[in-house]
Design a protein around this motif. Structure first.
Motif, mmCIF file in Angstrom:
data_model
loop_
_atom_site.group_PDB
_atom_site.id
_atom_site.type_symbol
_atom_site.label_atom_id
_atom_site.label_comp_id
_atom_site.label_asym_id
_atom_site.label_seq_id
_atom_site.Cartn_x
_atom_site.Cartn_y
_atom_site.Cartn_z
ATOM 1 N N PRO A 339 0.841 -1.214 0.000
ATOM 2 C CA PRO A 339 0.000 0.000 0.000
ATOM 3 C C PRO A 339 0.873 1.260 0.000
ATOM 4 C CG PRO A 339 -0.627 -1.521 1.771
ATOM 5 C CD PRO A 339 0.675 -2.004 1.235
ATOM 6 N N LEU A 340 0.544 2.224 -0.863
ATOM 7 C CA LEU A 340 1.315 3.474 -0.924
ATOM 8 C C LEU A 340 0.515 4.646 -0.381
ATOM 9 C CD1 LEU A 340 2.759 3.119 -4.563
ATOM 10 C CD2 LEU A 340 3.849 2.441 -2.419
ATOM 11 N N GLY A 341 -0.776 4.509 -0.390
ATOM 12 C CA GLY A 341 -1.665 5.568 0.083
ATOM 13 C C GLY A 341 -3.065 4.992 0.082
ATOM 14 N N VAL A 342 -4.018 5.746 0.591
ATOM 15 C CA VAL A 342 -5.368 5.177 0.697
ATOM 16 C C VAL A 342 -5.920 4.792 -0.680
ATOM 17 C CG1 VAL A 342 -6.611 7.407 0.655
ATOM 18 C CG2 VAL A 342 -7.598 5.446 1.875
ATOM 19 N N ASP A 343 -5.472 5.507 -1.728
ATOM 20 C CA ASP A 343 -5.975 5.203 -3.073
ATOM 21 C C ASP A 343 -4.854 4.842 -4.047
ATOM 22 O OD1 ASP A 343 -4.781 7.644 -3.229
ATOM 23 O OD2 ASP A 343 -6.461 8.678 -4.178
ATOM 24 N N ARG A 344 -3.737 4.358 -3.499
ATOM 25 C CA ARG A 344 -2.609 3.993 -4.380
ATOM 26 C C ARG A 344 -1.941 2.731 -3.831
ATOM 27 N NH1 ARG A 344 1.766 6.897 -6.865
ATOM 28 N NH2 ARG A 344 2.713 7.014 -4.822
ATOM 29 N N THR A 345 -1.805 1.739 -4.690
ATOM 30 C CA THR A 345 -1.280 0.449 -4.249
ATOM 31 C C THR A 345 -0.290 -0.081 -5.276
ATOM 32 O OG1 THR A 345 -3.418 -0.028 -3.222
ATOM 33 C CG2 THR A 345 -1.949 -1.901 -3.571
ATOM 34 N N LEU A 346 0.873 -0.452 -4.794
ATOM 35 C CA LEU A 346 1.864 -1.078 -5.678
ATOM 36 C C LEU A 346 1.699 -2.588 -5.589
ATOM 37 C CD1 LEU A 346 4.622 -1.084 -7.324
ATOM 38 C CD2 LEU A 346 5.735 -1.184 -5.100
ATOM 39 N N THR A 347 1.655 -3.251 -6.739
ATOM 40 C CA THR A 347 1.756 -4.720 -6.684
ATOM 41 C C THR A 347 3.038 -5.127 -7.393
ATOM 42 O OG1 THR A 347 0.322 -4.898 -8.616
ATOM 43 C CG2 THR A 347 -0.686 -5.343 -6.491
ATOM 44 N N GLU A 348 3.747 -6.056 -6.763
ATOM 45 C CA GLU A 348 4.942 -6.649 -7.376
ATOM 46 C C GLU A 348 4.532 -8.035 -7.850
ATOM 47 O OE1 GLU A 348 7.830 -6.956 -4.310
ATOM 48 O OE2 GLU A 348 8.014 -4.804 -4.054
ATOM 49 N N ILE A 349 4.822 -8.329 -9.088
ATOM 50 C CA ILE A 349 4.387 -9.612 -9.657
ATOM 51 C C ILE A 349 5.642 -10.435 -9.962
ATOM 52 C CG2 ILE A 349 2.949 -10.678 -11.432
ATOM 53 C CD1 ILE A 349 1.902 -7.668 -11.903
ATOM 54 N N TRP A 350 5.841 -11.491 -9.193
ATOM 55 C CA TRP A 350 7.050 -12.317 -9.315
ATOM 56 C C TRP A 350 6.693 -13.709 -9.815
ATOM 57 C CZ3 TRP A 350 11.769 -10.179 -8.231
ATOM 58 C CH2 TRP A 350 11.817 -9.041 -7.411
ATOM 59 N N HIS A 351 7.657 -14.375 -10.447
ATOM 60 C CA HIS A 351 7.489 -15.805 -10.694
ATOM 61 C C HIS A 351 8.808 -16.520 -10.437
ATOM 62 C CE1 HIS A 351 9.209 -14.846 -14.587
ATOM 63 N NE2 HIS A 351 9.111 -16.083 -15.014
ATOM 64 N N PHE A 352 8.735 -17.841 -10.337
ATOM 65 C CA PHE A 352 9.866 -18.628 -9.836
ATOM 66 C C PHE A 352 10.143 -19.820 -10.732
ATOM 67 C CE2 PHE A 352 7.955 -16.306 -6.426
ATOM 68 C CZ PHE A 352 9.009 -15.911 -5.615
ATOM 69 N N ARG A 353 11.389 -20.274 -10.663
ATOM 70 C CA ARG A 353 11.774 -21.523 -11.326
ATOM 71 C C ARG A 353 11.768 -22.650 -10.314
ATOM 72 N NH1 ARG A 353 14.819 -21.691 -16.126
ATOM 73 N NH2 ARG A 353 15.244 -19.600 -16.927
ATOM 74 N N LEU A 354 11.288 -23.815 -10.746
ATOM 75 C CA LEU A 354 11.381 -25.008 -9.912
ATOM 76 C C LEU A 354 12.788 -25.564 -10.111
ATOM 77 C CD1 LEU A 354 7.994 -26.718 -10.869
ATOM 78 C CD2 LEU A 354 8.492 -25.419 -8.792
ATOM 79 N N LYS A 355 13.587 -25.582 -9.066
ATOM 80 C CA LYS A 355 14.970 -26.067 -9.220
ATOM 81 C C LYS A 355 14.975 -27.544 -9.589
ATOM 82 C CE LYS A 355 18.107 -23.146 -6.609
ATOM 83 N NZ LYS A 355 19.023 -23.113 -5.475
ATOM 84 N N GLY A 356 15.688 -27.855 -10.646
ATOM 85 C CA GLY A 356 15.819 -29.256 -11.063
ATOM 86 C C GLY A 356 14.759 -29.695 -12.063
#
Ligand code: FES
Ligand SMILES: [Fe+2]
Length: 444
Positions: A339-356
């Protein structure tokens, strides 16, 4: 003497509805940051983002700019991004390697990677003051402040800015399955972050995003046009393949049209203390194509047939870790809410590798990342438009309440766990659960 009256949060949240100010009032937002985000366990990042000593990335916890940094001993530290001298931010970049120390860019005070003071230039000027480094480098007045608590679960690093409270494991409770499911699907038992995430700033309150994550009612409405278009192409490609199937990536989109509301109702939401929630239901990601079969082979070698079946049989579509994470473990996706403010929100969108795991399995995760969760996809754009419209509507005088009444009164409660009833997967039970947790945190 006039006293400031604290809002009565319990009155703002009823069993089946919530006052609109909960989403729009700036004072309530400040209180949320203090009582919720700056108190409970918040996801900082994955340890593979900082593989070497001195590697760091900056992250926001509530209103606090923080640094996640790998120390010399290998431990991951979480520090306030603030110099104890005159308050300068220590790291201005999003990520990097700081070498053996942090050095403030303003007057060159230096710090160890765990935040303790290393050196103050011309330090004799501080003798006799509280800022003297004499007597040890542990002087808190001269050190970068640490997050009160830091814990790492299977590579996922969380921090709490409050010294008291449940342990990370107790806080996560059953929602810990998000991380187990993701890691267990890797032949090596762990995942690795794919560097760089998509970042989206939404012009809406942070709770609207979280509530949408397990809102099984909206996909067949909001994403219907995207799903239909993908389904048309999928059918043409399947025809061309003469009995074969179109690439799985089309299914990722067409499911938004083919999984109709009555099918969503077949799924179930299971709601836990602290606002966490699981949406059961598997997207049918076990096709018998050569890529999947090759993956199955590696997994059976790593775990044995019985355990392999248990792992890939985990029936989860989505896990919501309140108040800041939405995890799709079978597809190795994670979205963090800042949350950055009452009307502002940052979303971080990540993805991952399955090792092996074979590369093709990673490409599948990447396809979902790009097609469903990235800012470039119509799916994400459809959601963003509705979040913004919700915030606009809630800011108006057109009404005072937000309804969370769908299937209210039909939930099944046992030992503090609330499940949506049979054939009620589109119940608003997850939103009710989040708001119940919210009111409890805010009253604390
Ligand atoms: S503000 Fe950091 S050294 Fe002066
Ligand atoms: Fe959506």
């Amino acid at each position: 003497m006039l006293q400031e009256r604290a809002p009565n949060f319990a009155k703002m949240v009823e069993a089946d509805r919530v006052r609109k100010e909960v989403y729009t009032d700036a004072q309530i937002f400040e209180r949320e940051m203090e009582r919720i985000h700056e108190t409970v366990w918040i996801y900082c990042g994955h340890e593979s983002q900082v593989p070497r000593a001195g590697d760091y990335c900056t992250v926001q916890i509530g209103r606090q700019p923080m640094i996640m940094v790998r120390g010399k001993s290998g431990k991951v530290n979480v520090l306030y991004n603030r110099c104890p001298h005159r308050g300068n931010m220590i790291c201005g970049d999003r990520e990097g390697n700081t070498g053996e120390q942090f050095r403030c860019s303003y007057h060159a005070w230096t710090f160890q990677l765990d935040g303790r003071l290393k050196n103050i230039p011309m330090k004799s000027a501080y003798e006799g003051t509280r800022y003297q480094a004499k007597g040890g480098k542990d002087n808190p007045d001269c050190s970068m402040k640490k997050a009160a608590r830091v814990e790492n679960y299977r590579g996922f690093v969380f921090a709490s800015l409050a010294s008291d409270g449940p342990s990370l494991k107790n806080f996560l409770g059953k929602s810990i399955v998000a991380f187990d499911d993701m890691c267990d699907r890797a032949p090596a038992g762990e995942v690795e972050v794919v560097p760089n995430c998509f970042r989206v700033i939404q012009h809406s309150n942070w709770k609207l995003f979280l509530e949408n994550q397990l809102d099984a009612l909206h996909p067949s409405v909001v994403h219907q046009s995207t799903g239909r278009a993908a389904h048309e192409v999928e059918k043409i490609l399947a025809k061309k393949a003469r009995g074969g199937a179109a690439p799985l990536s089309y299914h990722m989109l067409s499911a938004f049209a083919t999984v109709t509301i009555d099918k969503w109702d077949d799924f179930q939401t299971i709601n836990y203390p602290y606002g966490h929630c699981i949406l059961t239901g598997y997207m049918g990601l076990r096709p018998q194509d050569p890529d999947t079969l090759a993956y199955d082979k590696v997994m059976i070698k790593a775990y044995g047939k019985k355990r392999f079946e248990q792992i890939v049989g985990v029936n989860i579509h989505h896990v919501l870790v309140y108040p800041g994470l939405s995890v799709q473990s079978p597809l190795q996706q994670l979205r963090a809410v800042r949350p950055l403010g009452v009307d502002r929100t940052l979303t971080e969108i990540w993805h991952f590798r399955l090792k092996g795991a074979p590369e093709a399995i990673y490409r599948r995760s990447l396809a979902y990342y790009n097609l469903v969760n990235s800012p470039a996809t119509l799916i994400n754009a459809d959601d963003l438009e509705n979040f913004w419209k919700c915030h606009q509507g809630l800011s108006s005088d057109g009404g005072d309440w937000v309804s969370l009444a769908r299937h209210h009164g039909r939930d099944i409660e046992k030992d503090g766990v609330v499940s949506s009833g049979p054939k009620m997967g589109t119940s608003e039970a997850p939103m009710r659960n989040q708001m119940k947790a919210w009111a409890k945190f805010m009253q604390a």
